[in-house]
Design an enzyme around this catalytic site. Sequence first.
Site, PDB file in Angstrom:
ATOM      1  N   ASN A   1       0.877  -1.177   0.000  1.00 49.78           N
ATOM      2  CA  ASN A   1       0.000   0.000   0.000  1.00 49.78           C
ATOM      3  C   ASN A   1       0.913   1.226   0.000  1.00 49.78           C
ATOM      4  OD1 ASN A   1      -1.837   2.012   0.407  1.00 49.78           O
ATOM      5  ND2 ASN A   1      -2.419   1.387   2.492  1.00 49.78           N
TER       6      ASN A   1
ATOM      7  N   LYS B   1       0.170   4.244  -0.413  1.00 48.82           N
ATOM      8  CA  LYS B   1      -0.470   5.479   0.077  1.00 48.82           C
ATOM      9  C   LYS B   1      -0.103   6.621  -0.876  1.00 48.82           C
ATOM     10  CE  LYS B   1      -0.300   3.379   4.575  1.00 48.82           C
ATOM     11  NZ  LYS B   1      -0.361   3.516   6.007  1.00 48.82           N
TER      12      LYS B   1
ATOM     13  N   HIS C   1      -9.794   1.352   4.373  1.00 52.03           N
ATOM     14  CA  HIS C   1      -8.528   1.587   5.077  1.00 52.03           C
ATOM     15  C   HIS C   1      -8.756   2.623   6.184  1.00 52.03           C
ATOM     16  CE1 HIS C   1      -4.465   2.814   5.982  1.00 52.03           C
ATOM     17  NE2 HIS C   1      -4.091   1.641   5.489  1.00 52.03           N
TER      18      HIS C   1
ATOM     19  N   GLU D   1      -7.129   5.050   7.146  1.00 53.91           N
ATOM     20  CA  GLU D   1      -6.896   6.462   6.777  1.00 53.91           C
ATOM     21  C   GLU D   1      -8.070   7.020   5.982  1.00 53.91           C
ATOM     22  OE1 GLU D   1      -3.033   5.714   5.121  1.00 53.91           O
ATOM     23  OE2 GLU D   1      -2.326   5.229   7.137  1.00 53.91           O
TER      24      GLU D   1
ATOM     25  N   GLU E   1      -5.935  -4.610  10.353  1.00 54.43           N
ATOM     26  CA  GLU E   1      -4.925  -3.587  10.609  1.00 54.43           C
ATOM     27  C   GLU E   1      -5.301  -2.798  11.857  1.00 54.43           C
ATOM     28  OE1 GLU E   1      -2.718  -2.476   6.768  1.00 54.43           O
ATOM     29  OE2 GLU E   1      -4.545  -1.318   6.779  1.00 54.43           O
TER      30      GLU E   1
ATOM     31  N   GLY F   1       1.840   2.461  10.660  1.00 57.78           N
ATOM     32  CA  GLY F   1       2.826   3.526  10.508  1.00 57.78           C
ATOM     33  C   GLY F   1       3.450   3.981  11.813  1.00 57.78           C
TER      34      GLY F   1
ATOM     35  N   SER G   1       2.829  -1.872  10.474  1.00 62.68           N
ATOM     36  CA  SER G   1       4.252  -1.884  10.806  1.00 62.68           C
ATOM     37  C   SER G   1       4.946  -3.213  10.527  1.00 62.68           C
ATOM     38  CB  SER G   1       4.470  -1.457  12.267  1.00 62.68           C
ATOM     39  OG  SER G   1       4.021  -0.121  12.449  1.00 62.68           O
TER      40      SER G   1
HETATM   41  P1  PGA Z   1       2.419   0.425   7.612  1.00 62.03           P
HETATM   42  O1  PGA Z   1       1.004   0.638   6.864  1.00 62.03           O
HETATM   43  O2  PGA Z   1       2.981  -0.887   7.107  1.00 62.03           O
HETATM   44  O3  PGA Z   1       3.240   1.600   7.202  1.00 62.03           O
HETATM   45  O4  PGA Z   1       2.126   0.380   9.065  1.00 62.03           O
HETATM   46  C1  PGA Z   1       0.134  -0.436   6.642  1.00 62.03           C
HETATM   47  C2  PGA Z   1      -1.150   0.058   6.003  1.00 62.03           C
HETATM   48  O5  PGA Z   1      -1.623   1.134   6.348  1.00 62.03           O
HETATM   49  O6  PGA Z   1      -1.722  -0.628   5.133  1.00 62.03           O
END
Ligand code: PGA
Length: 252
Positions: free
Chosen positions: A6, A8, A94, A96, A168, A174, A212
């Site tokens: 992903n 982003k 997601h 976000e 998640e 993140g 992460s």
């Molecule tokens: P991350 O993001 O691996 O940077 O924690 C995962 C995601 O949001 O899909």
Amino acid sequence: MIIAANWKMNLNKQQAETHLRLTAQHPVHAIKNHQTILFLPACYLPLAEDIFGGGHDVMWGAQDCHHHDSGAFTGNISAEMILGFGGGWALAGHSERRQYHFEEDGLIAQKIIQGLKSGLKMMLCVGESEQERNDGKHFDIVGAQVKKICDAVKKAECNLFDIAIAYEPVWAIGTGKVATIAQIDEMHRMIQNSVAPHVEGEAGVPVLYGGSVNLDNAAEIFALPSVNGALVGGASLDAEKFAQLCAIAVQK
Ligand code: PGA
């Protein structure tokens, strides 16, 4: 195992092209029973089609898709547009998108139904916030997200066979704070148990972990029988490191 990137809103055009070309050449992505999916910023879909089009094993898709097939929805993209550039997948729900675009389960279910009816495969993201976990509500929250969306998808007579679920935990995205192996395992089993009655006789719905994931923690997470893959943000931005994550997954 499915290892999904992903990106982003990261990587400029040159960086994106370099990543996609390196990924296209890396043999790990072509290993049998392994699936690499790239969730790209929509503007890079044509680039992916140019590089992977014509039978590459890597699949690609978008990070969102609108719940209508077309219309006056400034700034959005449709399932048909994604499919038009060879995209096979879209993300929905997601955290976000939930946080910054105020998307809720009802809308997320509509996006999934629209995507499935158009011919996309959809990856549903679910997860609890830190507060919800501290309050001991994580199973209720994630269970309700999964149930609401599975019920709606079934009611719309779409096939759950074409979805994957990414668990998640919001507090792990993140942040570098990865969920413990026990936390991942118990949540994945709960998700698999709640989806099972809807997919009787089928192979089941893959459940991926996200939050992460990196080269240091991947082997332990991927070794869990309840983990069918990973959705990777930060650690997917470097093509070589991402390929190394996939190499850990294929050892399972
Ligand atoms: P991350 O993001 O691996 O940077 O924690 C995962 C995601 O949001 O899909």
